[in-house]
Write an enzyme that holds these catalytic residues in place. Structure first.
Site, mmCIF file in Angstrom:
data_model
loop_
_atom_site.group_PDB
_atom_site.id
_atom_site.type_symbol
_atom_site.label_atom_id
_atom_site.label_comp_id
_atom_site.label_asym_id
_atom_site.label_seq_id
_atom_site.Cartn_x
_atom_site.Cartn_y
_atom_site.Cartn_z
ATOM 1 N N HIS A 156 0.828 -1.221 0.000
ATOM 2 C CA HIS A 156 0.000 0.000 0.000
ATOM 3 C C HIS A 156 0.857 1.264 0.000
ATOM 4 O O HIS A 156 0.435 2.297 0.494
ATOM 5 C CB HIS A 156 -0.944 0.049 1.202
ATOM 6 C CG HIS A 156 -1.669 -1.227 1.438
ATOM 7 N ND1 HIS A 156 -2.833 -1.554 0.814
ATOM 8 C CD2 HIS A 156 -1.358 -2.296 2.228
ATOM 9 C CE1 HIS A 156 -3.233 -2.755 1.215
ATOM 10 N NE2 HIS A 156 -2.352 -3.240 2.063
ATOM 11 N N SER A 277 15.884 20.160 -17.092
ATOM 12 C CA SER A 277 14.718 20.976 -17.407
ATOM 13 C C SER A 277 15.203 22.224 -18.120
ATOM 14 O O SER A 277 16.268 22.750 -17.806
ATOM 15 C CB SER A 277 14.000 21.335 -16.109
ATOM 16 O OG SER A 277 13.308 22.550 -16.261
ATOM 17 N N LYS A 283 16.982 20.512 -11.930
ATOM 18 C CA LYS A 283 16.272 19.266 -12.224
ATOM 19 C C LYS A 283 17.138 18.229 -12.940
ATOM 20 O O LYS A 283 17.962 18.544 -13.782
ATOM 21 C CB LYS A 283 15.039 19.547 -13.104
ATOM 22 C CG LYS A 283 13.945 20.316 -12.433
ATOM 23 C CD LYS A 283 13.269 19.570 -11.286
ATOM 24 C CE LYS A 283 12.372 18.458 -11.755
ATOM 25 N NZ LYS A 283 11.165 18.924 -12.443
ATOM 26 N N GLU A 290 10.468 7.073 -17.340
ATOM 27 C CA GLU A 290 9.112 7.557 -17.608
ATOM 28 C C GLU A 290 8.651 7.145 -19.003
ATOM 29 O O GLU A 290 7.478 6.839 -19.217
ATOM 30 C CB GLU A 290 9.054 9.079 -17.452
ATOM 31 C CG GLU A 290 9.160 9.486 -15.983
ATOM 32 C CD GLU A 290 9.328 10.987 -15.771
ATOM 33 O OE1 GLU A 290 9.271 11.408 -14.622
ATOM 34 O OE2 GLU A 290 9.539 11.726 -16.758
#
Ligand code: ARG
Length: 477
Positions: A156, A277, A283, A290
């Site tokens: 969970h 970025s 970043k 992804e």
């Protein structure tokens, strides 16, 4: 030039041609179409349609064409041919003249395309099996390096019990091992040759189809001509193996994205597989992972598109079936790329052992140990579970770990607790207790690593590669 001039008095509308032609994507079957054509020329010789000399001329020309295609596959795209089968035939006629026109005797593009596609699946399947092995080897290597690296295990998405980074690697290894067997299974089921089924009713020439099948490296010939030209099960089986494996890749990617996040900081991916970025200089984004996660949807899309296309199609061949290729090619390319990219993401990965350990120590992940301790002192598990629940609430209130509670406090929850409890609450003990098969105990993890390595070593042994694709008979069967 179209293959059927005689029946028509009008040329095809340009718009229809553009709509109908498949060369722009089925050019990828060139090699398979040529290899299949060579085998067919031999079959025609065996039944006297071609003389020895004619067959040799055709084979020579087809081999030349194959070399030229392998050197420069894009040359095909400059042609006006409708599809790869027409293209190969036209090239042959250009090379050897009228003799080239004999090759299509007793053959249809229906059995031809079915054969080409199976040959392609077989070849692509071999590449993917290798990539699956490489990724599994990568996981075994990382597991070996991080045998003792503690990692919080989650259910969970709440810290549940400590595991190790090795154990996590081996969980994914199991998934990719199942993907391997799923793909092998699909490959072995598609190992039957449709060539010699004609358009739908079989060929009118007394060809030994089993010999032809073996010539092309297939186990045997298909059994029913109607089924042979209309069967695309293998396309869907390959894509469903791909889908399941992409599902596994997406879960692994998601775990790693989370581990790589600022929130957990468990791992850091190498610069080589991350990007920055354009706006925020700080970043470093896990784009590779992804994209693996993102491309999963695309593979499922191809599978369901194909299922919808074939649903309720009447026997035998219908042009709808031309829609099989783009999705299959894309799904297999995507799967292949994602497997390789996943393996690359492990290269240069840093695992911050201090952070993973710290996280595993928090969240009362050793509560089950305390319950097991009470069980060892004769308390029934359900009761022990309740006692520990109360102890956890008290630890939370005091903002400390269970093992930080003094003995007198612990004894308030249960008088059977003694000083030996603290040894059981350590992370080492949590791990060591789980020594039944498949558990996280160090000896079980070592055993799992050894077993996985043995399986991989067996598959990595050099394979004998013969005629196109015949390699699959070795090592993987
Ligand atoms: N381009 C076609 C395909 O990919 C080849 C088979 C054509 N057969 C036919 N009867 N029109 O399916």
């Amino acid at each position: 030039m179209a293959l059927w001039g005689g029946r028509f008095s009008q040329a095809a509308d340009k718009r229809f041609q553009a709509f109908n032609d498949s060369l722009r994507f089925d050019y990828r079957l060139a090699e398979q179409d040529i290899v299949g054509s060579i085998a067919w020329s031999k079959a025609l010789r065996s039944v006297g349609v071609l003389s020895d000399d004619e067959q040799q001329q055709l084979e020579l020309a087809l081999n030349e064409l194959k070399l030229s295609v392998m050197e420069n596959p894009e040359q095909i795209l400059n042609s006006e041919s409708e599809d790869i089968h027409s293209w190969v035939e036209q090239q042959l006629i250009d090379k050897v003249g009228d003799l080239g026109k004999k090759l299509h005797t007793g053959r249809s593009r229906n059995d031809q395309v079915a054969t080409d596609l199976k040959l392609w699946c077989r070849q692509q399947g071999q590449q993917i099996l290798l990539s699956l092995d490489k990724l599994q080897q990568q996981l075994v290597d990382v597991a070996g390096q991080h045998h003792g690296t503690v990692l919080p295990g989650y259910t969970h998405l709440q810290r549940a019990q400590p595991v190790t980074f090795a154990h996590w690697c081996l969980a994914y290894l199991e998934m990719f091992e199942r993907d391997t067997t799923r793909l092998q299974d699909a490959l072995s089921r598609l190992d039957t040759c449709p060539l010699g089924s004609g358009a739908l009713a079989g060929t009118a020439y007394p060809i030994d189809r089993d010999a032809l099948a073996q010539n092309l490296g297939f186990r045997r010939a298909t059994r029913n001509s109607l089924d042979s030209v209309s069967d695309r099960d293998h396309v869907m089986e390959m894509m469903s193996a791909a889908s399941m494996s992409m599902l596994h890749l997406s879960r692994m990617a998601e775990d790693m994205i989370f581990y790589n996040s600022g929130e957990s900081g468990f791992i850091e991916l190498a610069d080589t597989v991350t990007s920055g970025s354009s706006l925020m200089p700080q970043k470093k984004n896990p784009d590779a992972l992804e994209l693996i996660r993102g491309r999963t949807g695309r593979v499922y899309g191809s599978l369901s598109a194909m299922m919808m296309t074939v649903k309720a199609l009447p026997l035998a061949y219908n042009k709808d079936m031309q829609e099989d290729k783009e999705g299959l090619f894309d799904a297999m390319d995507t799967w292949h790329d994602c497997l390789d990219m996943a393996a690359l993401c492990f290269e240069g990965i840093t695992i911050h052992k201090d952070k993973t350990l710290q996280a595993a120590q928090q969240g009362h992940a050793n509560a089950t140990e305390l319950a097991d301790y009470l069980v060892s002192k004769g308390i029934p598990f359900r009761e022990a579970h309740h006692i520990v629940g109360v102890a956890v609430v008290s630890a939370i209130e005091q903002g400390c770990a269970l093992e930080a509670l003094p003995l007198e406090t612990l004894q308030q929850f249960s008088p059977v607790i003694e000083d030996d409890v603290y040894a059981m609450l350590t992370i080492e003990s949590c791990l060591a207790q789980r020594r039944a098969l498949g558990g996280v105990a160090p000896e079980q993890v070592s055993f799992a690593i050894q077993e996985a390595q043995k399986r991989l070593d067996k598959r990595f042994t050099p394979k004998v590669t013969g005629a196109l694709g015949a390699a699959h008979r070795f090592g993987y069967h």
